[in-house]
Design an enzyme around this catalytic site. Structure first.
Site, short mmCIF file in Angstrom:
data_model
loop_
_atom_site.label_atom_id
_atom_site.label_comp_id
_atom_site.label_asym_id
_atom_site.label_seq_id
_atom_site.Cartn_x
_atom_site.Cartn_y
_atom_site.Cartn_z
N HIS A 19 -1.75 -43.66 -26.47
CA HIS A 19 -0.45 -44.04 -25.91
C HIS A 19 -0.61 -44.53 -24.46
O HIS A 19 0.04 -45.49 -24.05
CB HIS A 19 0.53 -42.87 -25.98
N ASP A 124 7.94 -43.00 -24.05
CA ASP A 124 7.30 -42.73 -25.33
C ASP A 124 8.30 -42.13 -26.30
O ASP A 124 9.24 -41.44 -25.90
CB ASP A 124 6.14 -41.76 -25.10
#
Length: 489
Positions: A19, A124
């Site tokens: 990520h 996120d």
């Protein structure tokens, strides 16, 4: 809070390399194509690694959120879940929820300092709590999906509508055609164990659900590559979607990609050693094999894979990690591989075995690398295809099966059939490796299509004064939409 014009964009990735990498690539893309002030938020060790990777002339800012892993029952200096054994993932996830209060306080400080809130927060999907903070402070919000559109649509639908199927091995997904079926063997261990009262499951599901309370979705994919997935996402979740990929550091900022590929994981063999070994082999003749840190095949499958590789006669580089029956910290054991396998491969120069971690970019970008045997995690797929390396798919977890489906349809992947007969794996490895790398019509077709996809990926992030790439255009459209929303407040 009343909002006035702002050009400050806050990026907040989850603390795992799969990520952090695309968020960092996105920050570079914004820096290159916009005049925004860009701040990446994370915990101290991740910020330190980001700072070390950024070029000296960057305008990207970094903001630390205090985090002491020891306070949460984690080993010291554990701020990235790739440094943790699997049994601590749930503990780590719950620890990230404690960042909420500090993040909000720091945003309030920014609002006071600047006299107005930032333009938007891009966070996120595992930080769903940032949506309510954004609403309280009058900041627009977008959720960032680091995977592909098709896999993320399926992954989110599965988590939000999960019901344990007791009477059938196959089941459908909400929002997907009736003909679409998933098999229980395609689900990862977490979903297999999910119970309504299991705290980790409840927390994960809650954060995903909260994140879809955002105003919009940014997705790490390319419009021309994933039309079906990009139709599914807004249909399923009712949010506008912008494809802003491929967020591959080696495409967007090569200097960063070599410094920040795998936090906390140093390659166990040098780039020079790998390159020297690859130089011994003809172009497109070496198979690269890597299932990553958090995906494991069984001991029997490892043994069978080794036998299939040896029988294929093809050269290979194999990054070995402990099989699923063992902890990640276990040292390599001879009984995991056929007797004398490593010595034979070394003597014949057929195989290079690397334990734990390899200089992946240097291997994939070398002219001798001809295919990548992969679990089909999205970031690695994009990197491999950008370097014109076709995929042999061995998906192990739910989103990887979706990714493999997309790649097979694009003609750049051949998926191995790994069923219940684990002792048949060696024959399947030999068959598929031969098809992809044996000078066959199928292998040549995959290479041609990989070349076309590579050009597509590069074109998507291009802005050389002529026509903008589709992803650069999507970024512009997203921020025009953001500004229009601001004007309506």
């Amino acid at each position: 809070m009343a909002s006035t014009t702002s050009n400050h964009v806050i990026l907040f990735p989850f603390m795992t390399q799969g990520h952090l990498n695309p968020f960092l690539a996105f920050a570079h893309l914004l820096e290159r194509h916009t005049q925004f002030t860009i701040t990446i938020v994370n915990t101290p060790l991740n910020v330190q690694n980001l700072r070390n990777a950024l070029p000296s002339d960057t305008t990207i800012r970094l903001m630390e959120l205090p985090f002491d892993s020891s306070e949460h029952g984690l080993p010291p200096n554990s701020e990235n879940n790739e440094t943790l054994p699997g049994h601590l993932y749930s503990t780590f996830f719950h620890a990230t929820l404690t960042l909420e209060a500090t993040f909000e306080r720091q945003l309030i400080d920014i609002c006071r300092r600047d006299g107005h809130p930032p333009l938007c927060i891009i966070s996120d999907m595992f930080f769903g709590w940032t949506v309510s903070i954004a609403k309280r402070l009058g900041i627009l919000h977008a959720v960032f999906l680091t995977g592909g559109a098709y896999s993320m649509a399926g992954y989110l639908s599965l988590w939000l509508h999960l019901q344990r199927q007791k009477d059938s091995n196959e089941f459908g997904l909400v929002g997907y055609p009736e003909t679409f079926r998933l098999h229980h063997s395609q689900l990862d261990g977490l979903i297999h164990l999910a119970h309504a009262d299991e705290p980790y499951f409840l927390s994960l599901k809650q954060q995903i659900s909260l994140s879809l309370g955002s105003e919009s979705i940014l997705c790490n994919t390319v419009e021309e590559m994933e039309t079906t997935g990009l139709e599914l996402l807004p249909k399923l979740f009712g949010l506008p979607v912008w494809p802003v990929g491929p967020l591959v550091p080696s495409l967007i900022e090569p200097s960063t990609s070599r410094k920040f590929s795998r936090t906390g994981k140093e390659p166990t063999v040098s780039s020079d050693q790998c390159v020297a070994w690859l130089n011994l082999h003809p172009p497109s003749s070496v198979l690269y094999i890597d299932f990553g840190y958090q995906n494991h095949i069984s001991t029997l499958q490892m043994m069978e894979l080794a036998m299939g590789l040896e029988s294929s006669g093809k050269a290979f580089i194999w990054v070995l990690n402990p099989p699923m029956e063992h902890e990640e910290s276990v040292e390599l054991r001879p009984e995991w591989l056929p007797k004398g396998f490593e010595d034979r491969m070394k003597e014949r120069k057929q195989g290079l075995l690397i334990y734990k971690c390899a200089p992946q970019l240097e291997i994939l970008s070398h002219k001798s690398t001809g295919a990548f045997l992969s679990h089909c995690v999205w970031n690695l797929v994009l990197e491999s295809l950008s370097l014109v390396v076709p995929i042999i798919g061995w998906p192990l977890q739910i989103e990887q099966f979706f990714n493999s489906t997309v790649l097979v349809e694009l003609g750049v992947c051949l998926e191995m059939v790994i069923g219940v007969e684990e002792n048949a794996v060696s024959r399947e490895v030999e068959r598929v490796v031969g098809l992809v790398m044996g000078g066959t019509k199928k292998g040549e077709e995959m290479k041609r299509k990989a070349i076309a996809i590579s050009e597509m990926l590069k074109a998507a992030v291009r802005d050389d004064g002529g026509e903008k790439g589709s992803s650069v255009s999507a970024i512009g459209a997203f921020f025009r939409w953001i500004n229009q929303r601001k004007m309506l407040e």
